[in-house]
Design a protein around this motif. Sequence first.
Motif, PDB file in Angstrom:
ATOM      1  N   LEU A  30       0.821  -1.209   0.000  1.00  0.00           N
ATOM      2  CA  LEU A  30       0.000   0.000   0.000  1.00  0.00           C
ATOM      3  C   LEU A  30       0.856   1.261   0.000  1.00  0.00           C
ATOM      4  O   LEU A  30       0.508   2.252  -0.653  1.00  0.00           O
ATOM      5  N   GLU A  31       1.975   1.245   0.706  1.00  0.00           N
ATOM      6  CA  GLU A  31       2.851   2.416   0.736  1.00  0.00           C
ATOM      7  C   GLU A  31       3.461   2.706  -0.631  1.00  0.00           C
ATOM      8  O   GLU A  31       3.711   3.868  -0.958  1.00  0.00           O
ATOM      9  N   GLN A  32       3.675   1.680  -1.432  1.00  0.00           N
ATOM     10  CA  GLN A  32       4.239   1.884  -2.767  1.00  0.00           C
ATOM     11  C   GLN A  32       3.243   2.572  -3.691  1.00  0.00           C
ATOM     12  O   GLN A  32       3.640   3.218  -4.657  1.00  0.00           O
ATOM     13  N   GLY A  33       1.949   2.419  -3.396  1.00  0.00           N
ATOM     14  CA  GLY A  33       0.928   3.097  -4.183  1.00  0.00           C
ATOM     15  C   GLY A  33       0.776   2.592  -5.606  1.00  0.00           C
ATOM     16  O   GLY A  33       0.235   3.299  -6.459  1.00  0.00           O
ATOM     17  N   GLN A  34       1.237   1.391  -5.885  1.00  0.00           N
ATOM     18  CA  GLN A  34       1.188   0.849  -7.239  1.00  0.00           C
ATOM     19  C   GLN A  34      -0.056  -0.001  -7.512  1.00  0.00           C
ATOM     20  O   GLN A  34      -0.366  -0.274  -8.663  1.00  0.00           O
ATOM     21  N   ALA A  35      -0.758  -0.436  -6.463  1.00  0.00           N
ATOM     22  CA  ALA A  35      -1.918  -1.316  -6.642  1.00  0.00           C
ATOM     23  C   ALA A  35      -3.120  -0.505  -7.133  1.00  0.00           C
ATOM     24  O   ALA A  35      -3.311   0.645  -6.732  1.00  0.00           O
ATOM     25  N   PRO A  36      -3.934  -1.107  -8.000  1.00  0.00           N
ATOM     26  CA  PRO A  36      -5.176  -0.444  -8.428  1.00  0.00           C
ATOM     27  C   PRO A  36      -6.085  -0.187  -7.219  1.00  0.00           C
ATOM     28  O   PRO A  36      -5.957  -0.847  -6.183  1.00  0.00           O
ATOM     29  N   LEU A  37      -6.994   0.749  -7.367  1.00  0.00           N
ATOM     30  CA  LEU A  37      -7.855   1.162  -6.263  1.00  0.00           C
ATOM     31  C   LEU A  37      -8.601  -0.009  -5.627  1.00  0.00           C
ATOM     32  O   LEU A  37      -8.583  -0.169  -4.403  1.00  0.00           O
ATOM     33  N   ASP A  38      -9.270  -0.845  -6.427  1.00  0.00           N
ATOM     34  CA  ASP A  38     -10.042  -1.955  -5.871  1.00  0.00           C
ATOM     35  C   ASP A  38      -9.147  -2.915  -5.096  1.00  0.00           C
ATOM     36  O   ASP A  38      -9.513  -3.387  -4.020  1.00  0.00           O
ATOM     37  N   SER A  40      -6.307  -2.137  -3.686  1.00  0.00           N
ATOM     38  CA  SER A  40      -5.869  -1.415  -2.486  1.00  0.00           C
ATOM     39  C   SER A  40      -6.921  -1.495  -1.387  1.00  0.00           C
ATOM     40  O   SER A  40      -6.589  -1.687  -0.207  1.00  0.00           O
ATOM     41  N   ILE A  41      -8.175  -1.364  -1.757  1.00  0.00           N
ATOM     42  CA  ILE A  41      -9.271  -1.443  -0.782  1.00  0.00           C
ATOM     43  C   ILE A  41      -9.312  -2.840  -0.170  1.00  0.00           C
ATOM     44  O   ILE A  41      -9.426  -2.995   1.048  1.00  0.00           O
ATOM     45  N   GLU A  42      -9.205  -3.875  -0.992  1.00  0.00           N
ATOM     46  CA  GLU A  42      -9.215  -5.255  -0.499  1.00  0.00           C
ATOM     47  C   GLU A  42      -8.011  -5.510   0.416  1.00  0.00           C
ATOM     48  O   GLU A  42      -8.144  -6.156   1.457  1.00  0.00           O
ATOM     49  N   LEU A  43      -6.861  -5.006   0.025  1.00  0.00           N
ATOM     50  CA  LEU A  43      -5.665  -5.166   0.850  1.00  0.00           C
ATOM     51  C   LEU A  43      -5.832  -4.456   2.194  1.00  0.00           C
ATOM     52  O   LEU A  43      -5.474  -4.997   3.244  1.00  0.00           O
ATOM     53  N   TYR A  44      -6.387  -3.257   2.152  1.00  0.00           N
ATOM     54  CA  TYR A  44      -6.606  -2.505   3.387  1.00  0.00           C
ATOM     55  C   TYR A  44      -7.549  -3.273   4.316  1.00  0.00           C
ATOM     56  O   TYR A  44      -7.296  -3.377   5.520  1.00  0.00           O
ATOM     57  N   GLN A  45      -8.627  -3.827   3.753  1.00  0.00           N
ATOM     58  CA  GLN A  45      -9.589  -4.568   4.564  1.00  0.00           C
ATOM     59  C   GLN A  45      -8.953  -5.817   5.168  1.00  0.00           C
ATOM     60  O   GLN A  45      -9.157  -6.132   6.339  1.00  0.00           O
ATOM     61  N   ARG A  46      -8.168  -6.543   4.384  1.00  0.00           N
ATOM     62  CA  ARG A  46      -7.485  -7.731   4.909  1.00  0.00           C
ATOM     63  C   ARG A  46      -6.470  -7.302   5.973  1.00  0.00           C
ATOM     64  O   ARG A  46      -6.340  -7.957   7.008  1.00  0.00           O
ATOM     65  N   GLY A  47      -5.767  -6.218   5.717  1.00  0.00           N
ATOM     66  CA  GLY A  47      -4.818  -5.717   6.702  1.00  0.00           C
ATOM     67  C   GLY A  47      -5.490  -5.371   8.016  1.00  0.00           C
ATOM     68  O   GLY A  47      -4.954  -5.652   9.091  1.00  0.00           O
TER      69      GLY A  47
END
Length: 85
Positions: A30-38, A40-47
């Motif tokens: 997430l800090e790299q900011g390279q993931a697409p928005l959707d 990123s949202i899924e990663l944030y939720q899992r995190g």
Amino acid sequence: MDQKLAESTDIDGMSFEAALAELEQIVRTLEQGQAPLDESIELYQRGDRLKRHCDARLKAAQARIEKITLGPDGQPQGVDSFDAG
């Protein structure tokens, strides 16, 4: 089985160390900011789920910690529950 339920079950069975390692990887991604928005949202939720799991594991471990009490002669006398305060 519902994907969210499967992910929760997956996380519930993880060790603290495995959950923390995955959480650290998610943060780096997430800090790299390279993931697409959707994604990123899924990663944030899992995190978030991983963080809550790690917090719960730490609290459970803390509740099991006991401190050794010493008698007047400096010898172990017994144990008391952990008091973080």
